[in-house]
Design an enzyme around this catalytic site. Structure first.
Site, PDB file in Angstrom:
ATOM      1  CD  GLU A  26     -23.181   7.570 -17.064  1.00 37.53           C
ATOM      2  OE1 GLU A  26     -23.033   7.766 -15.843  1.00 37.53           O
ATOM      3  OE2 GLU A  26     -23.286   6.441 -17.564  1.00 37.53           O
TER       4      GLU A  26
ATOM      5  CE  LYS B  94     -16.126  12.993 -10.887  1.00 32.70           C
ATOM      6  NZ  LYS B  94     -16.505  13.506  -9.577  1.00 32.70           N
TER       7      LYS B  94
ATOM      8  CG  ASP C 261     -19.897  17.757  -6.340  1.00 31.63           C
ATOM      9  OD1 ASP C 261     -19.397  16.791  -5.737  1.00 31.63           O
ATOM     10  OD2 ASP C 261     -19.481  18.929  -6.214  1.00 31.63           O
TER      11      ASP C 261
ATOM     12  CE1 TYR D 111     -22.196   6.051 -10.356  1.00 36.86           C
ATOM     13  CE2 TYR D 111     -23.465   8.036  -9.946  1.00 36.86           C
ATOM     14  CZ  TYR D 111     -22.463   7.156  -9.578  1.00 36.86           C
ATOM     15  OH  TYR D 111     -21.740   7.399  -8.450  1.00 36.86           O
TER      16      TYR D 111
ATOM     17  CE  LYS E  47     -12.280  16.349 -10.444  1.00 39.91           C
ATOM     18  NZ  LYS E  47     -12.719  16.422  -9.093  1.00 39.91           N
TER      19      LYS E  47
ATOM     20  CB  CYS F  93      -2.350  38.478  18.039  1.00 42.48           C
ATOM     21  SG  CYS F  93      -3.928  37.621  17.901  1.00 42.48           S
TER      22      CYS F  93
ATOM     23  CB  CYS G 282      -4.650  37.981  22.315  1.00 43.63           C
ATOM     24  SG  CYS G 282      -3.176  37.336  21.507  1.00 43.63           S
TER      25      CYS G 282
ATOM     26  CB  CYS H 129      -1.349  34.605  17.483  1.00 41.54           C
ATOM     27  SG  CYS H 129      -1.691  34.888  19.232  1.00 41.54           S
TER      28      CYS H 129
ATOM     29  CB  CYS I  41      -5.030  33.956  21.325  1.00 42.38           C
ATOM     30  SG  CYS I  41      -5.682  34.802  19.889  1.00 42.38           S
TER      31      CYS I  41
HETATM   32  S1  IVH Z   1     -19.120   5.906 -12.381  1.00 38.52           S
HETATM   33  C1  IVH Z   1     -16.030   2.775 -11.862  1.00 38.52           C
HETATM   34  N1  IVH Z   1     -20.762   7.821 -13.045  1.00 38.52           N
HETATM   35  O1  IVH Z   1     -17.707  10.435  -9.174  1.00 38.52           O
HETATM   36  C2  IVH Z   1     -17.170   3.682 -12.028  1.00 38.52           C
HETATM   37  N2  IVH Z   1     -19.487   8.108 -11.074  1.00 38.52           N
HETATM   38  O2  IVH Z   1     -14.538   8.972  -8.512  1.00 38.52           O
HETATM   39  C3  IVH Z   1     -17.116   4.769 -11.046  1.00 38.52           C
HETATM   40  N3  IVH Z   1     -19.923  10.192  -9.899  1.00 38.52           N
HETATM   41  O3  IVH Z   1     -17.269   8.780  -6.276  1.00 38.52           O
HETATM   42  C4  IVH Z   1     -18.279   5.584 -10.881  1.00 38.52           C
HETATM   43  N4  IVH Z   1     -21.429  10.953 -11.285  1.00 38.52           N
HETATM   44  O4  IVH Z   1     -19.637   9.079  -6.819  1.00 38.52           O
HETATM   45  C5  IVH Z   1     -19.849   7.407 -12.154  1.00 38.52           C
HETATM   46  N5  IVH Z   1     -22.263   9.407 -13.765  1.00 38.52           N
HETATM   47  C6  IVH Z   1     -21.378   8.999 -12.872  1.00 38.52           C
HETATM   48  C7  IVH Z   1     -21.024   9.767 -11.747  1.00 38.52           C
HETATM   49  C8  IVH Z   1     -20.059   9.283 -10.871  1.00 38.52           C
HETATM   50  C9  IVH Z   1     -20.748  11.192 -10.170  1.00 38.52           C
HETATM   51  C10 IVH Z   1     -18.998  10.183  -8.728  1.00 38.52           C
HETATM   52  C11 IVH Z   1     -18.935   8.911  -7.982  1.00 38.52           C
HETATM   53  C12 IVH Z   1     -17.478   8.719  -7.636  1.00 38.52           C
HETATM   54  C13 IVH Z   1     -16.794   9.845  -8.303  1.00 38.52           C
HETATM   55  C14 IVH Z   1     -15.635   9.377  -9.168  1.00 38.52           C
END
Ligand code: IVH
Length: 685
Positions: A117, A119, A121, A233, A324, A418, A421, A434, A440
């Site tokens: 999946e 990740k 943000d 998810y 990541k 500085c 100032c 400073c 300042c």
């Molecule tokens: S699964 C135990 N799936 O990533 C399962 N997390 O620390 C944990 N996140 O704070 C979460 N996309 O908010 C999962 N497809 C995804 C995700 C996801 C983003 C975030 C989640 C969590 C952090 C992982």
């Protein structure tokens, strides 16, 4: 219309609107023109106005409803919202896969499948549905408890207020909790920032902050004005299934989508490390064109029963892993290097660069941290450099790119005085400072900005430019002066009209009633961030008690070490700070915080009255957790060893505290002995 007929028509309209919402928002495939949709919606609204007793909270007209809240309730999650083990290096991924396969045993490993999946943000939330209706929603918080943000989540059009059911849809269990990520797409994010800038407000650094900022609005109308989206998810809790339960994550995702929740279309399945690497590479390439921020991929074991067998470490499930992306990097050229004075007086060399786009954000400044870093990286004005942006961290100069044929400029040097100032600068380790404090202008302006910032007093319309102006014009000579500003003084300044001046003074007045955590954070005590401020507020309850605390007492707060304790006492003992603080308190009303735990004197439990000090790393549990554990058993956990200490727990790479213990004749425990002591108290780690 007669009530009975109206009721039937209302049901029909709601069903039709829900269906069109689903097609439009979730499926991205509307079947009707906007006019037709509006007609249905208005007809429903009219009937509901005519028959208010037929209104129901899951009606599509009721997404943005209710009065602004004064605070968010604390909500316990149905199941913990854990975090993920993560890494950006391939060997860590390979180790994860090996561990999973070993844990499963050869037979199960042979037909192992992973769900891959993106990740996302954003901000992680829990949605609870009861009998198919959205009952409540909460932020992740500490994983066990979060803030109840139901009203705000209801405003997100892709969150169904009622799960889809009926033909072809798998029946939903009576009670269930879904985990998902609230995000803001990049288009709406850019628009929001443009709007904020036009209104003289501070823009958000990234879509994640914008999304969590929107979720934390007490007025759902405001949340509704900031377009959010939610991708589901995980099904983290369910009870009372009628049909068959899903056996795999893949099925879970399919069911969530069938119930009308939005599931990210980029999810895939894979079986080998090669599959994972290919998916990672593919998404990294697509990353800038997705329209939403992702910072890696998540790999989850597909088979839910097998997950149980693998279990969890103290913080992460062993069946999932976040792989990541490396931070985004680009190459550009340094135009000049300027010293910048921060609110604590530290002077940072900042590289002003030829603007370059890194992952959709234009970057023209990057930090060089301190004078030693400039020497170590050997960067000078005119050099070509690689710059990186990781999440919301300030962009950094990673390295210089050698250009053998180019003549380089002179070595950069920190100025002796500085730049704000004129006070001679002093060196503290690698840092240059400073020493002029509030006198300042740059430091005072920095303090103002910090006090007004979102996590502190949250004064809308007060950013860096205004703060600098107030200081330069002599309107604010000391921090408390901020609250004495009058609209007629502000209108004299460039960029202020009567309306904006009056509004800012109003906002300052509004902000001058606040809670202890915000106020504490806003003071800008070195090392005291949002989380520490909250913990201190919970522990001491009032500013008076915190100000009176000595270092030992401060170290009883989990997470506060000797260095932080020293910074805090130094801050409060400084006569200048004390005076500013007293004057601030005449203008700002700070509500006390209800203490979270019973006072130490009343502590009960097997370790009641005992004092622990931890030094070095433990292998079985993180040190902070060990501290919290002994505190929960009635003990106190402090940071420095004294005669009154009962036990010093000595872990790996322990520091001088182990020696202190020996000198003072205090009992030391190695990890094994500590665990044995815990076992005696009935706790097995
Ligand atoms: S699964 C135990 N799936 O990533 C399962 N997390 O620390 C944990 N996140 O704070 C979460 N996309 O908010 C999962 N497809 C995804 C995700 C996801 C983003 C975030 C989640 C969590 C952090 C992982």
């Amino acid at each position: 219309m007669e009530r009975k007929r109206a009721a039937a028509r209302i049901e029909k309209l709601r069903g039709a609107i829900r269906h069109h919402d689903y097609l439009y928002y979730v499926k991205d495939a509307p079947e009707v023109a906007d006019e037709e949709y509006d007609r249905l919606y208005h007809e429903l609204q009219a009937l509901e106005t005519e028959h208010p007793d037929l209104l129901s909270p899951d009606s599509p007209t009721q997404r943005v409803a209710g009065q602004p809240l004064t605070s968010f309730p604390t909500v316990e999650h149905l199941a913990p919202l854990l975090s993920l083990d993560s890494d950006r290096e391939e060997p860590a991924l390979v180790r994860f896969d090996e561990r999973v396969r070993k844990g499963l045993g050869p037979e199960a490993a042979a037909d192992l499948a992973y769900v891959l999946e993106p990740k996302l943000d954003g901000a992680s939330v829990e949605l609870v549905y009861e009998n198919g209706l959205l009952l409540r929603a909460s932020t992740r918080g500490d994983g066990t408890k979060g803030e109840g943000i139901t009203e705000n989540i209801r405003t997100i059009p892709t969150v169904p207020l009622r799960l889809r059911d009926g033909e072809g849809t798998p029946p939903h269990p009576r009670l269930l909790a879904v985990r998902g990520e609230v995000i803001m797409h990049s288009g709406p994010f850019d628009k929001l920032n443009e709007r904020l800038l036009a209104e003289g407000k501070e823009p958000f650094a990234n879509p994640r902050n914008a999304a969590s900022g929107a979720l934390r609005q007490l007025d759902p109308q405001l949340t509704a004005s900031r377009p959010l989206d939610l991708y589901a998810y995980d099904l983290i809790f369910s009870e009372g299934w009628e049909g068959a339960q899903p056996a795999t994550q893949w099925e879970v995702l399919r069911i969530l989508a069938a119930w009308g929740l939005r599931v990210n279309p980029l999810v895939r399945r894979g079986t080998t490390v090669a599959d994972i690497l290919a998916y990672h590479k593919d998404l990294e390439e697509k990353r800038d064109d997705l329209g939403f921020e992702i910072d890696g991929i998540v790999i989850k074991l597909d088979d839910l029963a097998a997950r149980e067998g693998l279990g969890w470490t103290s913080r992460h499930p062993r069946w999932a892993f976040a792989f990541k992306f490396p931070p985004r990097k680009e190459v550009t050229r340094i135009l000049s290097i300027v010293p910048s004075v921060g609110r604590t007086g530290v002077v940072t060399p900042v590289a002003l660069m030829l603007p370059v786009e890194i992952g959709g954000v234009t970057v023209a400044r990057a930090t060089l941290h301190n004078r030693e870093e400039v020497v170590r990286k050997d960067v000078r004005e005119g050099d070509r450099v690689r710059v990186q942006r990781a999440g919301d961290v300030i962009p950094q100069v990673v390295e210089r790119i050698d250009e053998p044929d180019r003549e380089r400029g002179p070595v950069w040097q920190m100025p002796p005085a500085c730049p704000s100032c004129g006070m001679p600068l002093v060196e503290r380790g690698p840092f240059t400072v400073c020493p002029n404090g509030f006198n300042c202008p740059a430091q005072l302006a920095g303090r103002i900005v910090h006090l007004a910032s979102r996590d502190a007093l949250d004064v809308e319309g007060l950013g860096e430019e205004s703060a600098k102006l107030f200081v330069a014009q002599g309107l604010v000579r000391r921090l408390p002066d901020l609250f004495d500003l009058l609209p007629e003084q502000l209108v004299e300044l460039e960029g202020f009209a009567l309306k904006s001046a009056t509004k800012l003074v109003e906002n300052l007045k509004k902000a001058s009633k606040t809670g202890l955590p915000r106020f504490l954070y806003g003071l800008g005590i070195p090392e005291v961030g949002v989380a520490v401020a909250r913990d201190l507020a919970r522990h001491f309850g009032s500013l008076g008690r915190l100000r009176a605390a000595d270092e030992d007492t401060l170290e009883e707060v989990p997470g506060v070490g000797p260095r932080m304790a020293e910074q805090i006492t130094t801050f409060f003992r400084d006569p200048g700070n004390a005076e500013v603080l007293d004057d601030l308190l005449k203008r700002v009303e700070v509500a006390e915080t209800a203490p979270a735990a019973p006072a130490a004197a009343e502590a009960a439990g097997p370790f009641a009255g005992k004092k622990f000090v931890f030094t070095g790393g433990l292998s079985r549990i993180p040190r902070r957790q060990a501290q919290e554990l002994v505190v929960s058993l009635g003990a106190r956990a402090t940071g420095s060893v004294s005669k009154g200490t009962d036990y010093v727990v000595v872990g790996e790479d322990a520091g001088s505290k182990a020696e202190d213990a020996q000198k003072l004749g205090v009992t030391t425990l190695d990890e094994e002995a500590f665990l044995a002591l815990l076992k005696e108290a009935g706790v097995e780690v």
